[in-house]
Design a protein around this motif. Structure first.
Motif, short mmCIF file in Angstrom:
data_model
loop_
_atom_site.label_atom_id
_atom_site.label_comp_id
_atom_site.label_asym_id
_atom_site.label_seq_id
_atom_site.Cartn_x
_atom_site.Cartn_y
_atom_site.Cartn_z
N LEU A 104 0.82 -1.21 0.00
CA LEU A 104 0.00 0.00 0.00
C LEU A 104 0.86 1.26 0.00
N GLN A 105 1.99 1.20 0.71
CA GLN A 105 2.89 2.35 0.73
C GLN A 105 3.48 2.59 -0.67
N ILE A 106 3.84 1.52 -1.35
CA ILE A 106 4.40 1.63 -2.71
C ILE A 106 3.35 2.18 -3.67
N LEU A 107 2.12 1.67 -3.57
CA LEU A 107 1.04 2.11 -4.45
C LEU A 107 0.68 3.57 -4.18
N SER A 108 0.71 3.96 -2.92
CA SER A 108 0.44 5.35 -2.55
C SER A 108 1.48 6.28 -3.14
N ARG A 109 2.75 5.87 -3.05
CA ARG A 109 3.84 6.68 -3.60
C ARG A 109 3.72 6.83 -5.12
N ALA A 110 3.14 5.81 -5.76
CA ALA A 110 2.97 5.84 -7.22
C ALA A 110 1.77 6.70 -7.64
N GLY A 111 1.05 7.24 -6.66
CA GLY A 111 -0.07 8.14 -6.97
C GLY A 111 -1.35 7.43 -7.33
N LEU A 112 -1.50 6.18 -6.89
CA LEU A 112 -2.70 5.41 -7.20
C LEU A 112 -3.78 5.59 -6.14
N GLY A 113 -5.04 5.51 -6.56
CA GLY A 113 -6.15 5.62 -5.63
C GLY A 113 -6.22 4.41 -4.72
N GLU A 228 -9.55 4.56 -17.33
CA GLU A 228 -8.97 4.91 -16.02
C GLU A 228 -8.64 3.65 -15.22
N GLU A 229 -9.54 2.65 -15.26
CA GLU A 229 -9.32 1.41 -14.53
C GLU A 229 -8.16 0.62 -15.13
N GLU A 230 -8.09 0.57 -16.46
CA GLU A 230 -7.00 -0.15 -17.12
C GLU A 230 -5.66 0.50 -16.81
N THR A 231 -5.61 1.81 -16.87
CA THR A 231 -4.38 2.53 -16.57
C THR A 231 -3.94 2.29 -15.13
N ALA A 232 -4.91 2.29 -14.20
CA ALA A 232 -4.60 2.07 -12.79
C ALA A 232 -4.02 0.68 -12.57
N ALA A 233 -4.59 -0.34 -13.22
CA ALA A 233 -4.12 -1.71 -13.07
C ALA A 233 -2.69 -1.86 -13.59
N ILE A 234 -2.43 -1.30 -14.76
CA ILE A 234 -1.09 -1.39 -15.36
C ILE A 234 -0.07 -0.65 -14.49
N LYS A 235 -0.45 0.52 -14.02
CA LYS A 235 0.44 1.32 -13.18
C LYS A 235 0.74 0.62 -11.86
N ALA A 236 -0.27 -0.06 -11.30
CA ALA A 236 -0.08 -0.78 -10.03
C ALA A 236 0.90 -1.94 -10.20
N ARG A 238 3.20 -2.21 -12.47
CA ARG A 238 4.53 -1.64 -12.72
C ARG A 238 5.16 -1.13 -11.43
N ALA A 239 4.37 -0.47 -10.59
CA ALA A 239 4.89 0.05 -9.33
C ALA A 239 5.41 -1.06 -8.43
N MET A 240 4.76 -2.23 -8.49
CA MET A 240 5.17 -3.37 -7.68
C MET A 240 6.29 -4.17 -8.33
N GLY A 241 6.63 -3.84 -9.58
CA GLY A 241 7.69 -4.55 -10.28
C GLY A 241 7.29 -5.94 -10.74
N LEU A 242 5.99 -6.12 -11.01
CA LEU A 242 5.48 -7.45 -11.38
C LEU A 242 5.19 -7.55 -12.87
N GLY A 243 5.77 -8.56 -13.52
CA GLY A 243 5.49 -8.83 -14.91
C GLY A 243 4.15 -9.50 -15.09
N ILE A 244 3.75 -10.28 -14.09
CA ILE A 244 2.43 -10.93 -14.07
C ILE A 244 1.77 -10.55 -12.75
N ALA A 245 0.55 -10.05 -12.81
CA ALA A 245 -0.10 -9.59 -11.59
C ALA A 245 -1.61 -9.69 -11.72
N GLY A 246 -2.25 -10.00 -10.60
CA GLY A 246 -3.69 -9.89 -10.50
C GLY A 246 -3.99 -8.66 -9.66
N VAL A 247 -4.48 -7.61 -10.30
CA VAL A 247 -4.72 -6.35 -9.60
C VAL A 247 -6.20 -6.28 -9.21
N ASP A 248 -6.47 -6.18 -7.92
CA ASP A 248 -7.84 -6.10 -7.42
C ASP A 248 -8.17 -4.64 -7.13
#
Length: 290
Positions: A104-113, A228-236, A238-248
């Motif tokens: 959550l700290q990483i996602l917050s720093r990346a400017g995600l909701g 907006e949702e697609e951009t948020a998922a991709i950004k999340a 990337r922020a976590m450094g994951l090539g494969i991710a399930g973003v909820d």
């Protein structure tokens, strides 16, 4: 290519689909139980032994590491990285994703909701914690919980205070999050591979259940994400450094809010909901990087 799947359970849907997809594309693939691997650390000669045999000539590994064995599973992934194998999930990203607070700290720093989240060191001022989260109802989550286990909806301030106090007395670390009423007990799982959303589903909790996890009886249906949702998922991812991710994420009146970024997302729910062959997409991702 020679691919290894790091999984403690070879019978899982996700594991079998990855084997099927890799075999179809003429690759050699094998499941290795990472909890049974031996790590040998030596100057400029890192290696892994499995069932007494040295593992050699591996091109790529697909980590499917369970939350309960994150520490050892990550060590095995790190060893394969030292052996110059491509991994679909890097060890550092795996560690980050399993720490809810750090994520959550990483996602917050990346400017995600994000839903407003409170974390304290067993504070006795529980009334203030509930107020800081926006007041009841609130969601209370164990930091180590998975698949909806250890997640509680406290509908009144008194109930929230009682639950937090009980967890504090047990020395169990929790986070307290605001409840997003307009989400209506549903969330979205966006499956990201190599910086692209390759499938998305809306998960709806069963009647009377605020958790939408499929393991808890929720249902899934295909959904087309907004830009907006697609951009948020991709950004999340990337922020976590994951090539494969399930973003909820949750749909809220202030835009998409990220709940969690899963580093070992299952394939069954998303493939059945969308009808897409995501296993093959993952194998193609490996091919581009090896």
């Amino acid at each position: 290519m020679n691919i290894k799947i790091l999984s403690a359970n070879p019978n899982l849907y996700s594991t079998n689909r990855l084997i099927e997809a890799a075999t179809k594309r003429k690759h050699t693939i094998e499941v290795i139980n990472h909890t049974k691997c031996d790590i040998v650390i030596e100057k400029k000669n890192p290696c892994v032994y499995y069932k007494g045999n040295k593992i050699e000539n591996v091109d790529a590994v697909i980590p499917r590491i369970g939350a309960s064995v994150t520490f050892y599973g990550t060590a095995v992934v790190r060893q394969f990285e030292m052996m110059r194998c491509f991994t679909t999930t890097e060890s550092i990203a795996l560690v980050r994703s399993r720490d809810k607070l750090r994520s959550l700290q990483i996602l917050s720093r990346a400017g995600l909701g994000l839903p407003k989240t409170i974390f304290t060191n067993y504070s006795k001022n529980v009334k203030e914690i509930v107020d800081q989260a926006g007041g009841a109802p609130v969601i209370i989550k164990l930091l180590e919980g998975t698949q909806g286990i250890g997640v509680i909806l406290a509908e009144t301030k008194k109930a929230a205070e009682s639950v937090i106090e009980a967890f504090n007395n047990l020395q169990a670390r929790v986070i307290v999050q605001e409840y997003i009423k307009e989400a209506g007990g549903a969330d979205i799982r966006a499956f990201v591979v190599d910086g692209h959303v390759v499938g998305a589903m809306k998960r709806q909790g069963k009647e009377g259940e605020f958790r939408s996890n499929l393991h808890r009886g929720g249902t899934a249906s295909v959904i087309e994400l907004s830009d907006e949702e697609e951009t948020a998922a991709i950004k999340a991812a990337r922020a976590m450094g994951l090539g494969i991710a399930g973003v909820d994420l949750l749909q809220s009146s202030r835009g998409p809010l990220i709940l969690e970024v899963n580093s070992s997302p299952g394939l069954e729910g998303i493939e059945k909901a969308t009808g897409k062959d995501i296993a093959t997409t993952i194998i193609k991702y490996i091919e581009r990087n090896v």
